[in-house]
Write a protein that holds these residues in place. Structure first.
Motif, PDB file in Angstrom:
ATOM      1  N   TYR A 152      37.464  -3.287  18.919  1.00 31.12           N
ATOM      2  CA  TYR A 152      38.128  -4.414  18.163  1.00 31.12           C
ATOM      3  C   TYR A 152      39.271  -4.354  16.974  1.00 31.12           C
ATOM      4  N   HIS A 153      39.002  -3.150  16.691  1.00 32.97           N
ATOM      5  CA  HIS A 153      40.106  -2.654  15.693  1.00 32.97           C
ATOM      6  C   HIS A 153      41.098  -1.783  15.705  1.00 32.97           C
ATOM      7  N   ASP A 154      40.856  -1.355  17.457  1.00 31.78           N
ATOM      8  CA  ASP A 154      42.032  -0.643  17.941  1.00 31.78           C
ATOM      9  C   ASP A 154      42.169   0.915  17.111  1.00 31.78           C
ATOM     10  N   MET A 155      41.021   1.599  16.604  1.00 27.97           N
ATOM     11  CA  MET A 155      41.006   2.568  15.822  1.00 27.97           C
ATOM     12  C   MET A 155      40.688   4.043  16.753  1.00 27.97           C
ATOM     13  N   SER A 156      41.315   4.929  16.813  1.00 26.77           N
ATOM     14  CA  SER A 156      41.096   5.913  17.484  1.00 26.77           C
ATOM     15  C   SER A 156      39.692   6.635  17.169  1.00 26.77           C
ATOM     16  N   HIS A 157      39.217   7.496  17.858  1.00 24.39           N
ATOM     17  CA  HIS A 157      37.990   8.298  17.549  1.00 24.39           C
ATOM     18  C   HIS A 157      38.134   8.978  16.209  1.00 24.39           C
ATOM     19  N   SER A 158      39.021   9.296  16.016  1.00 22.05           N
ATOM     20  CA  SER A 158      39.264  10.564  14.708  1.00 22.05           C
ATOM     21  C   SER A 158      39.197   9.622  13.671  1.00 22.05           C
ATOM     22  N   GLU A 159      40.048   8.259  13.628  1.00 23.62           N
ATOM     23  CA  GLU A 159      39.994   7.175  12.636  1.00 23.62           C
ATOM     24  C   GLU A 159      38.675   6.818  12.231  1.00 23.62           C
ATOM     25  N   VAL A 160      38.051   6.421  13.280  1.00 23.61           N
ATOM     26  CA  VAL A 160      36.728   5.878  13.106  1.00 23.61           C
ATOM     27  C   VAL A 160      35.785   6.904  12.324  1.00 23.61           C
ATOM     28  N   ALA A 161      35.888   8.339  12.757  1.00 22.04           N
ATOM     29  CA  ALA A 161      34.951   9.376  11.857  1.00 22.04           C
ATOM     30  C   ALA A 161      35.394   9.446  10.675  1.00 22.04           C
ATOM     31  N   GLU A 162      36.675   9.297  10.457  1.00 19.95           N
ATOM     32  CA  GLU A 162      37.299   9.620   9.106  1.00 19.95           C
ATOM     33  C   GLU A 162      36.825   8.262   8.135  1.00 19.95           C
ATOM     34  N   HIS A 163      36.743   7.267   8.832  1.00 21.99           N
ATOM     35  CA  HIS A 163      36.357   5.842   8.151  1.00 21.99           C
ATOM     36  C   HIS A 163      34.916   5.970   7.648  1.00 21.99           C
ATOM     37  N   LEU A 164      34.025   6.524   8.643  1.00 23.94           N
ATOM     38  CA  LEU A 164      32.563   6.545   8.609  1.00 23.94           C
ATOM     39  C   LEU A 164      32.078   7.947   7.883  1.00 23.94           C
ATOM     40  N   HIS A 165      32.938   8.809   7.470  1.00 22.46           N
ATOM     41  CA  HIS A 165      32.761  10.265   6.901  1.00 22.46           C
ATOM     42  C   HIS A 165      31.692  10.810   7.771  1.00 22.46           C
ATOM     43  N   LEU A 166      31.984  10.861   9.250  1.00 24.75           N
ATOM     44  CA  LEU A 166      31.146  11.507  10.009  1.00 24.75           C
ATOM     45  C   LEU A 166      32.074  12.682  10.873  1.00 24.75           C
ATOM     46  N   PRO A 167      31.145  13.410  11.787  1.00 25.56           N
ATOM     47  CA  PRO A 167      32.178  14.498  12.347  1.00 25.56           C
ATOM     48  C   PRO A 167      32.434  13.709  13.567  1.00 25.56           C
TER      49      PRO A 167
END
Length: 192
Positions: A152-167
């Motif tokens: 829904y926010h068109d974020m890449s997996h790496s952007e999601v990981a960075e945003h959530l501070h997760l691997p």
């Protein structure tokens, strides 16, 4: 000190409900290593896990009288408190809003009030959207959040990981598992 058996923990929680500091110390000493490890797995940061553990034990002290043995084992009850505090901290720190099924459903319904589609199309879309919202709401909270950020926010997996501070591997797994659960739920709804 090893974790006491559930019966010992029930006795200690009853004493904590009476504001017995010695019982509280015993519960803390017996359960805090396990609860800290649980918080650390969720949060990934030692400082955050320590903060959540402290908040959780304040909550245990204040709410021990509300513990009901018929609903959960003592360790399960305390772990749930830690889990909820950890998720609260994630939401506060990350400033992300978890999509909840009721709001998601309402947003979909609001979007469907457009004058563009015909009434039959709107009805069909409304029913499909409602099923999607129900199925989406059954996905675990953080998995649902990762999917929403990606799609829904068109974020890449790496952007999601960075945003959530997760691997990134964790995020990919959450999204894959969440989408699989969504697919299974939608398939079941389709067959009904």
């Amino acid at each position: 000190m090893s974790i006491p058996d559930p019966q010992q923990l029930k006795i200690l929680l009853a004493a904590v409900a009476r504001k017995d500091p010695a019982a509280f110390r015993n519960i803390y000493d017996a359960t805090s290593p396990k609860l800290f490890g649980f918080a650390l797995r969720i949060l990934g940061k030692r400082e955050s896990a320590e903060e959540v553990l402290q908040e959780s034990f304040v909550s245990i002290w204040n709410n021990a009288a509300s513990y009901q043995a018929s609903l959960a084992a003592p360790m399960t009850w305390m772990t749930t408190i830690v889990r909820n505090k950890a998720f609260d901290l994630l939401r506060r720190v990350e400033h992300t809003v978890e999509i909840d099924a009721d709001n998601f459903d309402k947003d979909v319904m609001d979007a469907l009030e457009s004058a563009d589609p015909t009434p039959i199309q709107t009805l069909q879309l409304t029913q499909e959207s409602k099923i999607l919202a129900i199925c989406f709401g059954r996905i675990d909270g953080l998995h649902r959040q990762a999917i929403a950020m990606a799609f829904y926010h068109d974020m890449s997996h790496s952007e999601v990981a960075e945003h959530l501070h997760l691997p990134i591997g964790t995020v990919k797994t959450w999204i894959r598992r969440g989408l699989e659960r969504l697919r299974v739920c939608l398939k079941k709804a389709e067959g009904e």
